[in-house]
Motif scaffolding. Structure first.
Motif: not given
Length: 126
Positions: A102-126
């Motif tokens: 659920k949305p939290s102030t910590k933004k610790d889940s992958f779902v909450e953090r993925y929009p903040d990855l900038g504008n990369p040419n490549l991405g990696s999720a692990e």
């Protein structure tokens, strides 16, 4: 709708995160890694390193004197970036992260953090 976007984004990340060896296989056709490309990391504790995270308030696991990862050059992503002459766009990893929450102030889940990855040419999720 968010789940569809997440699934699409993770598919793109997996597609574009092949190693040089994998780029020659049939699973990663027409993809090439070139010098200077930007990469973003969306990970858990294994991808953290103090002072290399955005946002800087993300909880870290490394450096850790109890492990062999005491310098940023010891991390898998730094070595990958160096070997391929890439640029780090964003490392939004979080020690103790979850896939979804659920949305939290910590933004610790992958779902909450993925929009903040900038504008990369490549991405990696692990």
């Amino acid at each position: 709708m968010k789940w569809i976007r997440l699934l699409f984004y993770l598919t793109i990340i997996i597609t574009f995160s092949c190693s040089k060896e994998e780029l020659e296989c049939s699973n990663c056709t027409n993809i090439s890694i070139t010098k200077g490309m930007k990469i973003s990391i969306l990970g858990d504790s294994y991808s953290t390193f103090q002072e290399y995270l955005y946002p800087s308030t993300n909880r870290t696991y490394y450096p850790n004197a109890q492990t062999e990862v005491t310098e940023v050059t010891h991390t898998w992503w730094y070595q990958f970036i160096s070997q391929n002459q890439l640029r780090l766009e964003c490392n939004n990893s979080y020690s103790g992260s979850t896939v979804a929450r659920k949305p939290s102030t910590k933004k610790d889940s992958f779902v909450e953090r993925y929009p903040d990855l900038g504008n990369p040419n490549l991405g990696s999720a692990e």
